[in-house]
Design an enzyme around this catalytic site. Sequence first.
Site, mmCIF file in Angstrom:
data_model
loop_
_atom_site.group_PDB
_atom_site.id
_atom_site.type_symbol
_atom_site.label_atom_id
_atom_site.label_comp_id
_atom_site.label_asym_id
_atom_site.label_seq_id
_atom_site.Cartn_x
_atom_site.Cartn_y
_atom_site.Cartn_z
ATOM 1 C CB CYS A 198 1.622 -3.061 7.357
ATOM 2 S SG CYS A 198 0.747 -2.176 6.047
ATOM 3 C CB CYS A 227 5.348 -3.967 0.138
ATOM 4 S SG CYS A 227 3.740 -4.488 0.439
#
Length: 264
Positions: A73, A181
């Site tokens: 993440c 991302c």
Amino acid sequence: MDLRPIGIFDSGVGGLTVLKRLVEVLPGEDYIYFGDTKRVPYGDRSEEEIKKFAKQILNFMREQKVKAVVIACNTTCAVINKSEYDVVLFDVLKAGAESAALYTINKKIGVIATTRTVESKSYEKNIKIIDKNIEVYQKACPEFVPLIEKGLYNSPIAYETASKCLKELKEKDIDTLVLGCTHYPLMASVIEEIMGENVKIVDPAIKLAYDVKDYLLKKDLLNPQIRGKAEFFVSGDKDNFIKTAEMLLGEKIENVLHVDIEKY
């Protein structure tokens, strides 16, 4: 030799793109995957919230007796201090910055990421540590994660949304674009079509997987089995998670367990 599993966590389904790369490079390892599907997306949350979530998840991973944890993440990587934790951590953001700096020829790199990751300027900082002459153009694309979590990553609305978000970067003459991302590789085909063949699309998970392999080899921590297994844990919705996991990993996913992550 070390038979303990490798932990991976993300705010939702995005980290599955990292798990896929890890399984390709390290098929003999066992994996514990946690997707925080109850609290996704992280991109617009405060730094304090994200740090709290990371602490809870890493406490959970410690309970699973993992030998290392992959932070799949970018938003979490951008805000936490890895030195505060007594577990080996691998950082997808750092891997992405290193890959982009290696690929660019004209020294113009674009980064698309969540709002929080862009505001942290973590990609720019990490890239400029490698080469201060590289120009870094960042763009927050907060609409992407909700679309991907709903399984709409190849839909007409995904193309329309991506076209709007990428318009600014297309005008910057970049030759390299970082998917900042881990959800975004699920929209890679859409992004590639919009950006054109002259822009290299960087998935940080590729280098990250080899970084993990190099570490395990160096420390003699590889699992000697031929084929490992993966266990999946989520904090909220399972249905879209299972659907995306099966599509990405190409196998039936049955062992998805719910965990009350807030008790950690």
